[in-house]
Scaffold this motif. Structure first.
Motif, mmCIF file in Angstrom:
data_model
loop_
_atom_site.group_PDB
_atom_site.id
_atom_site.type_symbol
_atom_site.label_atom_id
_atom_site.label_comp_id
_atom_site.label_asym_id
_atom_site.label_seq_id
_atom_site.Cartn_x
_atom_site.Cartn_y
_atom_site.Cartn_z
ATOM 1 N N THR A 192 48.078 30.417 49.087
ATOM 2 C CA THR A 192 47.558 29.307 49.959
ATOM 3 C C THR A 192 47.954 27.923 49.281
ATOM 4 O O THR A 192 48.583 26.940 49.932
ATOM 5 N N VAL A 193 47.695 28.022 48.055
ATOM 6 C CA VAL A 193 47.849 26.649 47.154
ATOM 7 C C VAL A 193 49.164 26.647 46.344
ATOM 8 O O VAL A 193 49.505 25.454 46.091
ATOM 9 N N GLY A 194 49.863 27.658 46.345
ATOM 10 C CA GLY A 194 51.164 27.869 45.692
ATOM 11 C C GLY A 194 51.005 28.028 44.292
ATOM 12 O O GLY A 194 52.201 27.563 43.512
ATOM 13 N N ASP A 195 49.826 28.105 43.573
ATOM 14 C CA ASP A 195 50.036 28.053 42.077
ATOM 15 C C ASP A 195 48.924 28.925 41.631
ATOM 16 O O ASP A 195 47.777 28.627 42.024
ATOM 17 N N PRO A 196 49.070 30.117 40.902
ATOM 18 C CA PRO A 196 47.881 30.865 40.201
ATOM 19 C C PRO A 196 46.949 30.233 39.470
ATOM 20 O O PRO A 196 46.038 30.575 39.643
ATOM 21 N N GLU A 197 47.510 29.273 38.706
ATOM 22 C CA GLU A 197 46.481 28.549 37.828
ATOM 23 C C GLU A 197 45.637 27.937 38.475
ATOM 24 O O GLU A 197 44.413 27.668 38.363
ATOM 25 N N LEU A 198 46.246 27.096 39.415
ATOM 26 C CA LEU A 198 45.259 26.075 40.300
ATOM 27 C C LEU A 198 44.341 26.966 41.257
ATOM 28 O O LEU A 198 43.197 26.446 41.325
ATOM 29 N N ALA A 199 44.868 28.123 41.595
ATOM 30 C CA ALA A 199 43.909 28.950 42.504
ATOM 31 C C ALA A 199 42.581 29.400 41.641
ATOM 32 O O ALA A 199 41.657 29.412 42.046
ATOM 33 N N ARG A 200 43.004 29.814 40.147
ATOM 34 C CA ARG A 200 41.939 30.255 39.345
ATOM 35 C C ARG A 200 40.904 28.929 39.099
ATOM 36 O O ARG A 200 39.790 29.081 39.345
ATOM 37 N N GLU A 201 41.504 27.671 38.914
ATOM 38 C CA GLU A 201 40.579 26.647 38.770
ATOM 39 C C GLU A 201 39.699 26.274 39.744
ATOM 40 O O GLU A 201 38.544 25.896 39.820
ATOM 41 N N ILE A 202 40.101 26.547 41.083
ATOM 42 C CA ILE A 202 39.366 26.282 42.458
ATOM 43 C C ILE A 202 38.477 27.166 42.522
ATOM 44 O O ILE A 202 37.146 26.782 42.779
ATOM 45 N N ILE A 203 38.660 28.511 42.423
ATOM 46 C CA ILE A 203 37.617 29.485 42.468
ATOM 47 C C ILE A 203 36.762 29.127 41.387
ATOM 48 O O ILE A 203 35.495 29.508 41.517
ATOM 49 N N ASP A 204 37.162 29.039 39.978
ATOM 50 C CA ASP A 204 35.902 28.757 38.922
ATOM 51 C C ASP A 204 35.011 27.483 39.430
ATOM 52 O O ASP A 204 33.858 27.651 39.187
ATOM 53 N N ALA A 205 35.659 26.411 39.713
ATOM 54 C CA ALA A 205 34.739 25.268 39.977
ATOM 55 C C ALA A 205 34.031 25.672 41.176
ATOM 56 O O ALA A 205 32.659 25.350 41.382
ATOM 57 N N ASP A 206 34.487 25.992 42.241
ATOM 58 C CA ASP A 206 33.545 26.597 43.310
ATOM 59 C C ASP A 206 32.559 27.548 43.074
ATOM 60 O O ASP A 206 31.497 27.429 43.491
ATOM 61 N N HIS A 207 32.840 28.492 42.211
ATOM 62 C CA HIS A 207 31.679 29.474 41.914
ATOM 63 C C HIS A 207 30.557 28.822 41.043
ATOM 64 O O HIS A 207 29.408 28.874 41.378
ATOM 65 N N ALA A 208 30.968 27.875 40.144
ATOM 66 C CA ALA A 208 29.894 26.937 39.495
ATOM 67 C C ALA A 208 29.158 26.268 40.281
ATOM 68 O O ALA A 208 27.619 25.874 40.112
ATOM 69 N N ASP A 209 29.596 25.640 41.271
ATOM 70 C CA ASP A 209 28.964 24.892 42.399
ATOM 71 C C ASP A 209 28.000 25.469 43.123
ATOM 72 O O ASP A 209 26.943 25.232 43.583
ATOM 73 N N ALA A 210 28.495 26.780 43.614
ATOM 74 C CA ALA A 210 27.724 27.565 44.348
ATOM 75 C C ALA A 210 26.585 27.968 43.598
ATOM 76 O O ALA A 210 25.655 28.032 44.355
ATOM 77 N N LEU A 211 26.705 28.349 42.335
ATOM 78 C CA LEU A 211 25.507 28.659 41.519
ATOM 79 C C LEU A 211 24.486 27.633 41.729
ATOM 80 O O LEU A 211 23.100 27.695 41.679
ATOM 81 N N ARG A 212 25.112 26.529 41.529
ATOM 82 C CA ARG A 212 24.019 25.141 41.199
ATOM 83 C C ARG A 212 23.411 24.996 42.383
ATOM 84 O O ARG A 212 22.089 24.816 42.379
ATOM 85 N N LYS A 213 23.943 25.235 43.752
ATOM 86 C CA LYS A 213 23.359 24.861 44.820
ATOM 87 C C LYS A 213 22.706 26.030 45.724
ATOM 88 O O LYS A 213 22.159 25.783 46.916
ATOM 89 N N GLY A 214 23.054 27.287 45.066
ATOM 90 C CA GLY A 214 22.375 28.511 45.712
ATOM 91 C C GLY A 214 23.018 28.790 47.035
ATOM 92 O O GLY A 214 22.466 29.432 47.870
ATOM 93 N N ARG A 215 24.200 28.377 47.105
ATOM 94 C CA ARG A 215 25.305 28.912 48.238
ATOM 95 C C ARG A 215 26.199 29.821 47.896
ATOM 96 O O ARG A 215 26.479 30.398 46.969
ATOM 97 N N ALA A 216 26.770 30.526 48.917
ATOM 98 C CA ALA A 216 27.756 31.568 48.917
ATOM 99 C C ALA A 216 28.919 30.952 48.283
ATOM 100 O O ALA A 216 29.522 30.067 48.863
ATOM 101 N N PRO A 217 29.522 31.714 47.362
ATOM 102 C CA PRO A 217 31.146 31.132 46.896
ATOM 103 C C PRO A 217 32.123 31.609 47.597
ATOM 104 O O PRO A 217 31.739 32.565 48.853
ATOM 105 N N ILE A 218 33.177 31.142 47.645
ATOM 106 C CA ILE A 218 34.277 31.766 48.597
ATOM 107 C C ILE A 218 34.786 33.000 48.202
ATOM 108 O O ILE A 218 35.735 33.591 48.926
ATOM 109 N N VAL A 219 34.367 33.624 46.912
ATOM 110 C CA VAL A 219 34.753 35.106 46.849
ATOM 111 C C VAL A 219 33.635 35.822 46.882
ATOM 112 O O VAL A 219 32.489 35.683 46.668
ATOM 113 N N ARG A 220 34.013 37.062 47.217
ATOM 114 C CA ARG A 220 32.907 38.099 47.321
ATOM 115 C C ARG A 220 31.897 38.242 46.122
ATOM 116 O O ARG A 220 30.509 38.304 45.974
ATOM 117 N N CYS A 221 32.818 38.545 44.994
ATOM 118 C CA CYS A 221 32.279 38.706 43.594
ATOM 119 C C CYS A 221 33.156 37.956 42.390
ATOM 120 O O CYS A 221 34.221 38.199 42.432
#
Length: 447
Positions: free
Chosen positions: A51-80
């Motif tokens: 989707t984003v055209g760059d594997p490293e950027l995709a990893r950064e997005i997922i890492d940042a989303d997961h950290a934010d999801a843990l802080r806010k107690g919401r579901a992340p964009i990945v299942r695990c």
């Protein structure tokens, strides 16, 4: 499907001799589960990279989303979320240098910490555990096991949840065959579960509960049978029952959580604890009530004294106090209290539960409770099963069918079905035949 089963059994054989057969599941099933999580994460990472055209950027997005999801107690964009240093390749490429077991254990505990839904699931097994001063599973065997598990990808496009879940159930059955009596704590034969689901025939969007859910098989059969029944109607198939279960044993609870995930029943709710002493499904001190209950509680439990029943604050045991020697009718009353006004239940019990005390002229606690159930017209039917189906006994067992909302033609009647002849002889256990399931279901439907 047979290829997947063979592969899973090869995994068990890879550590044969390292530990007793019943213990295989404690090492193999978490590894298979972890492999599925890792492969699914890799698939979702690849989709994001496309989707984003760059594997490293995709990893950064997922890492940042997961950290934010843990802080806010919401579901992340990945299942695990799987950290790169603990993905399956890291496990597979770790040398068998005496520290592989420690690394696998650390990986699973780290992933459980990062994914709260898997706490108590991935972090329960120690791959570095010792017995009598020696590793239960040494690094050489663990490495061989990892290699066998690595043979197949278990990602989203590699195998469907139905196939993977079915293969997982196959492996549970194989372990149950090796485990003997104690297997009854975590496994009910799938044919019995299918019959129970056929007899209940859940309606769309129903809530199905198992207060002693073991590895979750009875709940899963209820949903699978619903999905098969409505396979031709996608709108109904998508309104499948929601599953709720409670399990006392931590290892078995973990199996149930894994089983639900592998079947892709992620909307299920499986909780841990002693259902009698601490029922987890309740609101404001009152039991949550369900459309259906399926259960195979441990037969003839003797660890609940009369005072326990008498002091119950939830008004569950109003039809009588069971004897110290057997909690069978305590379970029946808990299940009855967990049904809504039209709810129905299918319970596996020892044949003695419906006969003990019946010939006595004097008082008998179980007889009096049975009498109360019958007089209140709560018993829909009883099915006598074939002998030697269950892993914890050779006794035949029965299905007790309860209903709070009998149809007009059922009122003040009890249907008795003798299914004892419908079995295929096997080792170590017999099997209820498909013809038997169809015959009993037809008799029940036709009343």
């Amino acid at each position: 499907m047979p290829a997947l089963e063979t592969w899973l059994w090869d995994a068990a054989c890879a550590i044969r001799g390292a530990t007793d057969a019943p213990k295989f599941k404690d090492f193999i099933l978490p590894l298979i589960f972890y492999k599925r999580l890792s492969d699914v994460f890799d698939d979702e990472l690849a989709e994001k990279a496309e989707t984003v055209g760059d594997p490293e950027l995709a990893r950064e997005i997922i890492d940042a989303d997961h950290a934010d999801a843990l802080r806010k107690g919401r579901a992340p964009i990945v299942r695990c979320f799987i950290p790169a240093k603990y993905d399956w390749n890291a496990i597979r490429n770790h040398p068998a240098d005496g520290k592989l077991g420690e690394f696998v254990t650390d990986a699973m505990r780290a992933v459980a910490k990062l994914n709260p839904a898997f706490q108590g699931v991935l972090d329960t097994i120690d791959f570095n555990a010792r017995q009598a001063g020696q590793r239960i599973l040494d690094d050489d065997r663990l490495s061989a096991l990892v290699e066998v598990v690595s043979r197949h990808r278990l990602g989203l496009k590699d195998t469907s949840p139905d196939i993977l879940g079915h293969a997982y159930e196959y492996l549970l059955r194989k372990f149950a065959e090796g485990q003997g009596q104690s297997a009854g704590e975590f496994y009910t034969p799938m044919e019995v579960g299918r019959l129970m689901a056929r007899l209940l025939d859940p309606i769309p969007k129903a809530h199905v509960y198992d207060p002693a859910c073991g590895s979750g098989g009875l709940l899963i059969k209820a949903r699978l049978v619903y999905e098969e029944t409505h396979a031709a109607n996608p709108s109904l198939r998508n309104r499948a029952p929601k599953l709720y279960g409670q399990e006392l044993n931590p290892t078995t609870f973990a199996l149930a959580k894994m089983n639900m995930f592998l079947h892709d029943y992620t909307d299920s709710s499986i909780l841990i604890g002693d259902t009698f002493r601490n029922p987890r499904f309740e609101h404001a001190g009152r039991l949550q009530q369900f459309d259906y209950v399926v259960a195979n509680p441990m037969w003839n439990q003797d660890n609940y004294a009369e005072k326990f029943y008498e002091d119950d604050q939830r008004q569950r045991f109003t039809l009588g106090v069971p004897p110290n020697s057997s909690a069978d009718w305590g379970w029946a009353q808990h299940i009855l209290a967990s049904l809504n006004d039209t709810g129905r239940a299918a319970i596996v019990l020892d044949t003695g539960a419906v006969s003990r005390g019946s010939g006595s002229r004097g008082s008998n606690k179980e007889k009096e409770i049975r009498k109360a159930f019958v007089e209140r017209d709560l018993v829909e039917g009883v099915v006598l099963l074939p002998e030697n189906l269950f892993y914890n006994t050779t006794a035949p067992g029965i299905l007790l069918l309860l209903s709070r909302g009998k149809r007009p033609e059922q009122r003040n009647r009890i249907l008795l079905v003798n299914a004892s002849a419908y079995f295929k002889k096997g080792k170590p256990k017999n099997a209820l035949t498909p013809e038997g399931i169809d015959a009993v279901a037809a008799a029940y439907k036709g009343w």
